[in-house]
Design a protein around this motif. Structure first.
Motif, short mmCIF file in Angstrom:
data_model
loop_
_atom_site.label_atom_id
_atom_site.label_comp_id
_atom_site.label_asym_id
_atom_site.label_seq_id
_atom_site.Cartn_x
_atom_site.Cartn_y
_atom_site.Cartn_z
N SER A 148 8.75 18.12 12.91
CA SER A 148 8.05 17.32 11.90
C SER A 148 8.85 17.34 10.61
CB SER A 148 6.63 17.86 11.66
OG SER A 148 6.68 19.18 11.16
N ILE A 177 8.60 16.66 6.44
CA ILE A 177 7.67 16.59 5.32
C ILE A 177 8.00 15.37 4.47
CG2 ILE A 177 6.80 17.82 3.30
CD1 ILE A 177 7.74 20.40 4.66
N LYS A 178 6.98 14.54 4.23
CA LYS A 178 7.20 13.29 3.50
C LYS A 178 6.31 13.21 2.27
CE LYS A 178 8.50 10.77 7.68
NZ LYS A 178 8.24 9.60 8.56
N ASN A 179 6.75 12.43 1.32
CA ASN A 179 5.97 12.17 0.12
C ASN A 179 4.73 11.37 0.50
OD1 ASN A 179 5.09 10.58 -2.32
ND2 ASN A 179 6.70 11.81 -3.26
N LYS A 180 3.56 11.86 0.10
CA LYS A 180 2.32 11.21 0.50
C LYS A 180 2.17 9.82 -0.09
CE LYS A 180 -0.22 15.55 1.12
NZ LYS A 180 -1.41 16.36 0.69
N VAL A 181 2.81 9.56 -1.20
CA VAL A 181 2.67 8.26 -1.87
C VAL A 181 3.69 7.26 -1.35
CG1 VAL A 181 2.69 7.07 -4.09
CG2 VAL A 181 1.73 9.38 -3.92
N THR A 182 4.96 7.66 -1.37
CA THR A 182 6.04 6.73 -0.99
C THR A 182 6.38 6.77 0.49
OG1 THR A 182 7.79 8.36 -1.41
CG2 THR A 182 7.02 7.04 -3.28
N GLY A 183 6.00 7.85 1.18
CA GLY A 183 6.35 7.98 2.59
C GLY A 183 7.79 8.38 2.82
N SER A 210 11.10 10.87 2.97
CA SER A 210 11.33 12.26 3.36
C SER A 210 11.65 13.10 2.14
CB SER A 210 12.49 12.33 4.35
OG SER A 210 12.91 13.68 4.54
N LYS A 211 11.14 14.34 2.13
CA LYS A 211 11.47 15.28 1.07
C LYS A 211 12.71 16.11 1.40
CE LYS A 211 6.81 15.97 -0.82
NZ LYS A 211 5.78 17.00 -1.16
N GLN A 268 7.03 24.71 1.67
CA GLN A 268 7.28 23.44 1.00
C GLN A 268 7.57 23.66 -0.47
OE1 GLN A 268 4.58 20.22 1.84
NE2 GLN A 268 3.88 21.17 3.73
N SER A 289 11.12 22.82 -1.83
CA SER A 289 11.04 21.76 -2.83
C SER A 289 11.59 22.26 -4.15
CB SER A 289 9.59 21.31 -3.01
OG SER A 289 9.12 20.66 -1.86
#
Length: 476
Positions: free
Chosen positions: A150, A152-158, A160-161, A202, A206
């Protein structure tokens, strides 16, 4: 378990505290028969890898085995494979009760529970933001059977982080991935999903990625107790540390021991790392290390960005300067001047109408170009006549933008025999022509990879001068 009631006689010896958990999860905990000798343990477990220590726990009064033992392997993957294959097995035909095998908990964790499989099969990695889940699976499937991947992606822009999880079917496969994958992935074991009270990976990665890009991370406070509290309990980026001595050397302290490779992987995030060294403290289980950078700017950046960094997740490291006797006031003033010069040059380069103002100093008359750098440059020398034959031509790359032409001439003429230096219109590149190969080589040796007026230069050999006459003349 009362480990204090053990002794070393007849059943192996107790390993040193500072090497028990290096690397992490390389020690297994055994529940065995009280009559099982150490020789049987060594015989049955040596096929899984290099055994560093075997310790049979004994009663300190009767010296009899308590039916508990530890086996220390050289690698985590060896310990995990031993657990997978030996748990529930009988050590000899005469044994009627199968043994139990678990990965021993780190002594620095403050808990004596056994490590569960869930904690050993999921790894957390830093990946390029362009990676898909299929790319991630393709990279890590060579180490074993993957249950899922999996990203991890930004919840707003979708988007990838640049962070991901890989879950394996077996702990040994996850350990193999951590041990053998490319170091750029920064692979570590992921925290169990049910550990809501502990800081997440994260935040950990991050923070790492944001710090690398120069952004302020979100700080999650992790309270420590005892005498180390003053070193770790506060990581406010805005606090006043102006009285602290500044140097290229840093001291690193951690509540969890670390290896030199782990220390290097953390501080190599900041460019300019010269060396790192782990220092052992025989009286404690804390991790101590020294890190040195090639320049004070990298050390300052590393100190203020990695102080409070979590490695592993839940453990914050403390970073401080080591006073080497140098006065950093001039260095800081020089760095500030370089930043202002870089911003001014960037502004002028992006606005061509202002270039003449920069070069000729506005209405105040012509001024000599100012060079801000920590590079030791020779004194100025006269340029060679324009009609002098070209012996060597250099190709120059500027990052993030070119330097003004008068500054370039001032820099490159210092090595003697400079015929001409010019920029390629609209590009961050330029050329310098020399009438002598030694002068050109001196320029490469001195300037390549260095920062002048806030601009990093790459200086290398260009096409042979013999090809110069075959090329179309410049029209700009």
């Amino acid at each position: 378990m009362d480990e204090a009631g053990s002794c070393a006689s007849g059943g192996g010896f107790r390993p040193g505290v500072d090497s028990l958990d290096e690397p992490p999860n390389s020690r297994i905990f055994l529940v065995i028969s009280k009559y099982t000798p150490e020789s049987v343990l060594r015989e049955r477990f040596s096929p899984f890898g290099e055994i560093q220590d075997i310790w049979v726990v004994r009663d300190k009064h009767t010296k009899e085995s308590k039916g508990i033992a530890f086996v220390k392997f050289a690698r985590s993957s060896q310990a995990c494979r031993a657990m997978e294959e030996m748990h529930g097995q009988c050590l000899s035909p005469n044994d009627t009760k199968p043994i139990k095998v678990f990965i021993a908990q780190s002594r620095s964790s403050g808990s004596h529970r056994d490590v569960e499989d869930e904690e050993l099969t999921r790894i957390f990695v830093m990946i390029p933001k362009s990676y898909t889940e299929e790319d991630l699976r393709e990279k890590f499937k060579v180490y074993g059977d993957i249950e899922y991947c999996s990203i991890i992606k930004n919840k707003v822009t979708g988007e990838s982080k640049g962070l991901g999880y890989v879950r394996y079917l077996k702990p040994s496969q996850a350990a193999q991935a951590i041990e053998n994958c490319d170091r750029s992935f920064r692979a570590i074991l992921a925290e169990p999903k049910n550990k809501a009270s502990e800081s997440s990976e994260q935040d950990y990665y991050s923070n790492m990625r944001q710090e690398t890009l120069g952004h302020e991370p979100r700080v999650n406070m992790f309270p420590f107790v005892g005498e180390q509290q003053s070193d770790f309990s506060s990581f406010d980026k805005n606090d006043n540390r102006g009285q602290e001595a500044i140097s290229k050397r840093l001291s690193v302290v951690s509540r969890v021991p670390f290896t030199e490779e782990q220390l290097f992987s953390i501080f190599d995030i900041v460019p300019g790392l010269e060396y790192c060294e782990v220092q052992r403290d025989p009286y404690s289980n804390y991790g101590h290390g020294v890190v040195q950078y090639f320049n004070v700017a990298s050390a300052i950046y590393a100190k203020y960005k990695l102080h409070g960094f979590q490695y592993p997740p839940g453990n914050r490291i403390g970073v401080s300067f080591i006073d080497d006797g140098n006065n950093a006031t001039d260095l800081l003033r020089k760095m500030a001047t370089q930043m202002v010069a870089a911003q001014l040059a960037s502004m002028v380069w992006n606005n061509p109408s202002q270039q003449q103002f920069l070069q000729f100093g506005g209405n105040s008359g012509s001024q000599l170009p100012q060079i801000q750098t920590d590079v030791v440059l020779p004194s100025c020398k006269k340029k060679a006549p324009p009609e002098t034959p070209v012996k060597e031509r250099l190709f120059i790359v500027f990052n993030p933008h070119p330097l003004p032409l008068d500054v370039l001439e001032d820099i490159f003429c210092r090595f003697g025999n400079l015929i001409e230096v010019y920029l390629v219109s609209g590009k961050n590149v330029g050329y310098a022509k020399y009438a002598d190969r030694i002068s050109a080589n001196d320029a490469i040796t001195t300037l390549h990879g260095k920062i002048l007026n806030g601009v990093r230069l790459k200086v290398m050999l260009a096409d042979s001068p013999r090809e110069e006459s075959n090329k179309r003349q410049r029209t700009y």
